[in-house]
Structure formats: C-alpha cells, structure tokens
Scaffold this active site. Structure first.
Site, PDB file in Angstrom:
ATOM      1  N   SER A 134       0.829  -1.212   0.000  1.00  0.00           N
ATOM      2  CA  SER A 134       0.000   0.000   0.000  1.00  0.00           C
ATOM      3  C   SER A 134       0.856   1.252   0.000  1.00  0.00           C
ATOM      4  O   SER A 134       1.936   1.278   0.570  1.00  0.00           O
ATOM      5  CB  SER A 134      -0.905   0.013   1.226  1.00  0.00           C
ATOM      6  OG  SER A 134      -1.664   1.211   1.225  1.00  0.00           O
ATOM      7  N   LYS A 188      -4.403  -6.915   3.482  1.00  0.00           N
ATOM      8  CA  LYS A 188      -4.441  -5.792   2.531  1.00  0.00           C
ATOM      9  C   LYS A 188      -5.881  -5.531   2.070  1.00  0.00           C
ATOM     10  O   LYS A 188      -6.291  -4.377   1.909  1.00  0.00           O
ATOM     11  CB  LYS A 188      -3.540  -6.078   1.319  1.00  0.00           C
ATOM     12  CG  LYS A 188      -3.601  -5.010   0.218  1.00  0.00           C
ATOM     13  CD  LYS A 188      -3.210  -3.632   0.745  1.00  0.00           C
ATOM     14  CE  LYS A 188      -2.984  -2.552  -0.300  1.00  0.00           C
ATOM     15  NZ  LYS A 188      -3.992  -2.282  -1.272  1.00  0.00           N
ATOM     16  N   HIS A 191      -7.490  -3.659   4.791  1.00  0.00           N
ATOM     17  CA  HIS A 191      -6.929  -2.293   4.730  1.00  0.00           C
ATOM     18  C   HIS A 191      -7.743  -1.472   3.733  1.00  0.00           C
ATOM     19  O   HIS A 191      -8.152  -0.340   4.009  1.00  0.00           O
ATOM     20  CB  HIS A 191      -5.449  -2.365   4.308  1.00  0.00           C
ATOM     21  CG  HIS A 191      -4.867  -1.052   3.850  1.00  0.00           C
ATOM     22  ND1 HIS A 191      -5.159  -0.480   2.620  1.00  0.00           N
ATOM     23  CD2 HIS A 191      -4.011  -0.182   4.458  1.00  0.00           C
ATOM     24  CE1 HIS A 191      -4.517   0.652   2.496  1.00  0.00           C
ATOM     25  NE2 HIS A 191      -3.811   0.867   3.596  1.00  0.00           N
ATOM     26  N   ASN A 192      -7.993  -2.036   2.575  1.00  0.00           N
ATOM     27  CA  ASN A 192      -8.732  -1.294   1.555  1.00  0.00           C
ATOM     28  C   ASN A 192     -10.189  -1.071   1.953  1.00  0.00           C
ATOM     29  O   ASN A 192     -10.768  -0.033   1.636  1.00  0.00           O
ATOM     30  CB  ASN A 192      -8.647  -2.016   0.201  1.00  0.00           C
ATOM     31  CG  ASN A 192      -7.324  -1.761  -0.481  1.00  0.00           C
ATOM     32  OD1 ASN A 192      -6.313  -1.563   0.173  1.00  0.00           O
ATOM     33  ND2 ASN A 192      -7.315  -1.783  -1.798  1.00  0.00           N
ATOM     34  N   GLU A 195     -10.104   1.748   4.124  1.00  0.00           N
ATOM     35  CA  GLU A 195      -9.832   2.908   3.243  1.00  0.00           C
ATOM     36  C   GLU A 195     -11.142   3.422   2.624  1.00  0.00           C
ATOM     37  O   GLU A 195     -11.411   4.626   2.612  1.00  0.00           O
ATOM     38  CB  GLU A 195      -8.841   2.440   2.168  1.00  0.00           C
ATOM     39  CG  GLU A 195      -8.534   3.401   1.048  1.00  0.00           C
ATOM     40  CD  GLU A 195      -7.613   2.733   0.001  1.00  0.00           C
ATOM     41  OE1 GLU A 195      -6.510   2.270   0.364  1.00  0.00           O
ATOM     42  OE2 GLU A 195      -8.009   2.661  -1.185  1.00  0.00           O
ATOM     43  N   ARG A 293     -20.467   4.021  -3.382  1.00  0.00           N
ATOM     44  CA  ARG A 293     -19.778   4.083  -4.696  1.00  0.00           C
ATOM     45  C   ARG A 293     -20.744   3.591  -5.777  1.00  0.00           C
ATOM     46  O   ARG A 293     -20.810   4.150  -6.867  1.00  0.00           O
ATOM     47  CB  ARG A 293     -18.513   3.236  -4.682  1.00  0.00           C
ATOM     48  CG  ARG A 293     -17.437   3.845  -3.803  1.00  0.00           C
ATOM     49  CD  ARG A 293     -16.055   3.427  -4.249  1.00  0.00           C
ATOM     50  NE  ARG A 293     -15.077   3.839  -3.252  1.00  0.00           N
ATOM     51  CZ  ARG A 293     -13.773   3.678  -3.386  1.00  0.00           C
ATOM     52  NH1 ARG A 293     -13.275   3.114  -4.472  1.00  0.00           N
ATOM     53  NH2 ARG A 293     -12.944   4.073  -2.452  1.00  0.00           N
ATOM     54  N   HIS A 457     -39.223 -21.930  12.581  1.00  0.00           N
ATOM     55  CA  HIS A 457     -37.757 -22.018  12.698  1.00  0.00           C
ATOM     56  C   HIS A 457     -37.282 -22.240  14.133  1.00  0.00           C
ATOM     57  O   HIS A 457     -36.102 -22.448  14.344  1.00  0.00           O
ATOM     58  CB  HIS A 457     -37.114 -20.743  12.132  1.00  0.00           C
ATOM     59  CG  HIS A 457     -37.260 -20.633  10.649  1.00  0.00           C
ATOM     60  ND1 HIS A 457     -36.660 -21.509   9.778  1.00  0.00           N
ATOM     61  CD2 HIS A 457     -37.972 -19.778   9.880  1.00  0.00           C
ATOM     62  CE1 HIS A 457     -36.969 -21.169   8.537  1.00  0.00           C
ATOM     63  NE2 HIS A 457     -37.776 -20.126   8.570  1.00  0.00           N
TER      64      HIS A 457
HETATM   65  C1  6PG Z   1      -3.253   1.272  -1.613  1.00  0.00           C
HETATM   66  C2  6PG Z   1      -4.517   1.407  -2.406  1.00  0.00           C
HETATM   67  C3  6PG Z   1      -4.354   0.698  -3.700  1.00  0.00           C
HETATM   68  C4  6PG Z   1      -5.351   1.130  -4.747  1.00  0.00           C
HETATM   69  C5  6PG Z   1      -6.717   0.618  -4.482  1.00  0.00           C
HETATM   70  C6  6PG Z   1      -7.807   1.519  -4.972  1.00  0.00           C
HETATM   71  O1  6PG Z   1      -3.350   0.734  -0.527  1.00  0.00           O
HETATM   72  O2  6PG Z   1      -2.211   1.707  -2.102  1.00  0.00           O
HETATM   73  O3  6PG Z   1      -5.585   0.862  -1.706  1.00  0.00           O
HETATM   74  O4  6PG Z   1      -4.344  -0.658  -3.449  1.00  0.00           O
HETATM   75  O5  6PG Z   1      -5.333   2.501  -4.916  1.00  0.00           O
HETATM   76  O6  6PG Z   1      -6.815  -0.586  -5.157  1.00  0.00           O
HETATM   77  O7  6PG Z   1      -8.948   0.803  -4.876  1.00  0.00           O
HETATM   78  P1  6PG Z   1     -10.250   1.164  -5.651  1.00  0.00           P
HETATM   79  O8  6PG Z   1      -9.887   1.316  -7.106  1.00  0.00           O
HETATM   80  O9  6PG Z   1     -11.156   0.013  -5.430  1.00  0.00           O
HETATM   81  O10 6PG Z   1     -10.733   2.435  -5.061  1.00  0.00           O
END
Ligand code: 6PG
Length: 477
Positions: A134, A188, A191-192, A195, A293, A457
């Site tokens: 990341s 990871k 993490h996303n 994010e 989104r 149930h």
């Molecule tokens: C990171 C980001 C990287 C990427 C994502 C964006 O940790 O550096 O998360 O992995 O920018 O894949 O994800 P989306 O395209 O789904 O927003």
C-alpha cells in the site's frame, strides 16, 4: 537492454513495470540491491532504464534473459493486475524456474486466489508469497507499507530487501511477516475496506461543509489542513486538503469541481464486505461505503429522482467555528469505528483461516507508508499491545474514552444533516453500529418470533435450554 555480464547478479526480479512495479524496483535499487525488471512492453523497459541512470537496474523484455540475470535460487516479484494476468504470468515463468525459486505476488489479489496459487506452486516445490503493498506511486518509490503472507522461510529470504524499502516509523519498518497462506492479501483487502469507509466519511464531511455551511474550496482546504494538525492527522485528510487547493490548468478554477462525481472501484472494498458476510462479522461502515460508490454510478436515476423529490438545501444557521469542531469530533469518532470494524473482521478471519495474525503488528505496519496511515493507529497499536486478545477495539478503555468524547457530536451532526437532507450515511451507520454494539438488549427476539411464526424455525427461551416452537395462530385473542 541488459548487460549480459550481469548473469546471476540480481537480488530480485520484477515482472510488470507499470507505475507500482517500476517505482518499487527503483526503491530497491536506491537501497543498494541489484535488480532486474521485465515487461513485454519495451517502452516500459526503456523508461525504467532511463530513470535508473547509473544504478544497478537491468531491464529486459525477453523472459529467458531476465531470469538468467537473477541470483539462484531466484526471487521474482509480480506487480501485474489482479486476477487472470497473475495466473498467466505464473504459468509463463514456471517452466523457467527450479525447485526452491520464489514467486512473490505484490498485487491486490483475492485471498482465495492466493491460497490456490500457493497450493499449486507447492506441488512444484516453488515458494510463494502473497504481499499486500500500500501507498500508491509515491509509497512504492519512497517507502510503502508491505503486508507479506505465505511461507515464513520464503519471507526470511526477502526480508532484508522488504525491510530496507518499506516506510519507517521511528526507525521501525512498516513490514512484518503476517502469517501463512493468504494472510498478507487478506490484511491488505481489509486495509482497503477501511480505506473505503474513511474516504466515504471524509466525502460526507465535504458535502456537509459545502452545502450545509456554504464553504468554498479555499475554506475547505483550510479546514482539512487544520484538521490534519490535530487528532485526525492522517494521509487521507492531508491529501484532501491538497485536493481543495489544486487549480485546474485548463479552466484556472479549482480542479475538484471539474471531476465527474462517479466513483470507480477495483473490487477490494466489495471483497471485504463479501468476506465479512461469509464470516458473519458486522462491518456496516465498509458495506455502506461500497454501496455509496455504487450509488454514485446511478447518474440517470438520480437525475430523475431529483425531479420527484426536489430538495432545497438551506444553509445551517449555526456557529460555523463551533460546528466545524463538532464535525471534526464526529468524523474522528466515525474513523475509530471504521478501524474497529476492520480489525474485528481480521480477528475472526485469523481464527477461521488460521492466519494467527498479531493485530498489534498489523496496526504497527499501517502507521506509515499506507493509504490509511493515521496518528490514531498508534492508539490502536497500543490497544492490541495492552490486550493481545482484544476482539473489538470498542472494548479498549482508551479508545472508549475517545469515542465517548465524540459520540454526542456525531449524534448532533447526524440530526442537523438529516434536517437539511444532506446524506451522511457512513456517519449514521457508524453511530448505529456503536449503539447496537453497546446494547445488551436488541429487538432480535421479535425477529426470532417472526421466523418461528411463518417458518417454524424455532426460538431459544430465556428460562429453559433447548429450542421451542409455538403455534402462533392458535387461541389468538
Ligand atoms: C493502496 C490502495 C491501492 C489502490 C486501491 C484503490 O493501498 O495503495 O488501496 O491498493 O489505490 O486498489 O482501490 P479502488 O480502485 O477500489 O478504489
């Protein structure tokens, strides 16, 4: 092209010289490693060599020559798009490899693909690591956060390279071995997911300040820049402040207003939600961020709906300064709740998939280099340091204090925003997560009664063991 004398000289090879691959390779070279890069696209090979200048960097677009450049047993990292391209590259290099060679997938691969690849390669005596990386382009070049999983002995082979190139916090590298199999890619993925939730929370604060307070882009820049100096200090708040001061070269106006408000996604946020559903771990803030989104894409429908449900957003008549402080507290509380949900998922996944994750280590390597790095992660690290078995960050006394301090502001902001029809669903859902999590009583007794009513149930009783069914319509009064 490469120097043929460099045969067996390179410490590591990189396949895929796109932005991430090229920058990470140059980062490795900056730290004194001799490296080789491979890409079918000769332009990418050329631009690698141009940027590398005098360093020990060799570029190749012939696979056999590229592999010859590597020290044996060799270590090859892939930075290619997740999915079929990873399998295609693995299939193309395996015939050139020998027992003991190592393949490292540094992309955002789905964790189940990583497990499958590890199994397939093990049969061929080829080592495999799945490494979440990341930090985007800048991170790759100057120091990313790296989340490796797989065979521990394989990790030890590349550990000096990874520790050298990773971001450092107080001298501590933002990389550590996380666990077997797909542990690195799972971490990871989460993490996303976090994010996504934090980006949605920040986007909602923007909406409210723009429409509820009428702040212009310069004022928005100032607010986020100030927030970044306080408890919200984080990479995402910092780049948000920069975004509002960026002037478009074409229109000479703030660039933000020229950008189409439709958010893309490459899937990791959705995967986090899918995995959480499967493991039955509630992570509503992340689910919601994915849903918003999806909502952003429905442009035509929203145009139609706006005509049916016209909204006129009045400016809030509030003390602006005070309100912005309250919003800062609300956003901070939402942020803690987002990390809490992600970490709670990691805790369950670790048991289910036997990753044996050390969540303190996860928080530690997220403090620098990655997209969700934030001052708050030090508190999170300390929470797991104090209690290795912490199942949810909301149960940590220090974080509970912070949440208790911000909760009223979060509640007030949500009340105000619903009155003027500015949607802040990530804030709302985060507050409801807190309210549900802290409530011993839930209305699920009614859901159980309904399930038993229409589907027999059965339900559990408070006063006896076992399962019970009632003929609900008999003797109805
Ligand atoms: C990171 C980001 C990287 C990427 C994502 C964006 O940790 O550096 O998360 O992995 O920018 O894949 O994800 P989306 O395209 O789904 O927003």
């Amino acid at each position: 092209m490469s120097d043929r004398n460099a045969v067996n000289q390179c410490d590591i090879g990189m396949i895929g010289l796109g932005t991430m691959g090229r920058n990470l390779l140059l980062n490795m070279a900056d730290h004194g490693f001799t490296v080789a890069g491979y890409d079918l696209d000769k332009n990418k090979v050329d631009s690698l060599q141009k940027e590398a200048q005098q360093k020990n960097v060799y570029g190749e677009s012939d696979l056999t020559t590229f592999i010859k450049l590597l020290k044996k047993p060799c270590a090859i990292m892939l930075l290619v798009p997740a999915g079929a391209p990873v399998d295609a590259v693995i299939n193309s290099i395996v015939p050139h490899l020998q027992a003991g060679d190592l393949i490292i997938d540094g992309g955002n691969s789905h964790f189940t693909d990583t497990d499958r690849r590890a199994r397939e390669l093990e049969k061929k005596d080829i080592q495999f690591l799945g490494v979440g990386i990341s930090g985007g382009e800048e991170g790759a070049r100057l120091g990313p956060s790296m989340m490796p999983g797989g065979d521990r002995a394989a990790y030890e082979r590349v550990r000096p390279i990874f520790e050298a190139v990773a971001a450092k916090v107080n001298g501590d590298p933002c990389v550590t071995y996380l666990g077997k199999g797909s542990a690195g890619h799972y971490v990871k993925m989460v993490h996303n997911g976090i994010e996504y939730a934090i980006m949605q929370l920040i986007a909602e604060s923007y909406d409210l300040m723009k429409h509820g307070l009428g702040l212009n882009d310069q004022q928005l820049h100032d607010v986020y820049a100030k927030w970044n100096e306080g408890k919200l200090n984080s990479y995402l708040i910092e780049i948000t402040s920069h975004i509002f001061s960026k002037i478009d070269e074409r229109t000479h106006q703030p660039l933000i207003n020229e950008i189409v408000a439709v958010a893309d996604q490459t899937g990791t946020g959705m995967w986090t939600s899918q995995s959480a559903m499967e493991l039955q771990v509630p992570i509503p803030s992340i689910d919601l961020a994915v849903a918003m989104r999806d909502m952003s894409v429905l442009v035509k429908q929203r145009e139609q709906a706006q005509k049916l449900y016209p909204r006129n957003i009045p400016l809030l008549s509030v003390d602006r300064f005070k309100f912005i402080n309250e919003l800062e507290n609300a956003l901070f509380t939402g942020m803690i709740l987002a990390y809490a949900q992600g970490m709670a998922l990691l805790n369950v996944a670790s048991q289910k998939y036997n990753y044996q994750l050390d969540l303190e280590a996860v928080a530690r390597i997220w403090r620098g280099g990655c997209i969700i790095r934030a001052k708050l992660l030090e508190d999170i690290r300390q929470a797991f340091h104090a209690n290795k078995n912490l199942i949810n960050l909301l149960l940590d006394a220090n974080l509970a204090k912070k949440i208790n301090q911000g909760e009223q502001n979060l509640r007030q902001i949500i009340c105000q925003t619903s009155l003027i029809a500015v949607p802040m669903p990530a804030h709302m859902v985060s507050l409801s997560y807190l309210d549900a999590y802290r409530s011993v009583w839930t209305p699920a007794n009614l859901i159980q009664a309904q399930r038993d009513y229409f589907g027999a149930h059965q339900y559990a009783r408070k006063d006896s063991e076992g399962k019970f069914h009632t003929e609900w319509e008999r003797n109805l009064t």
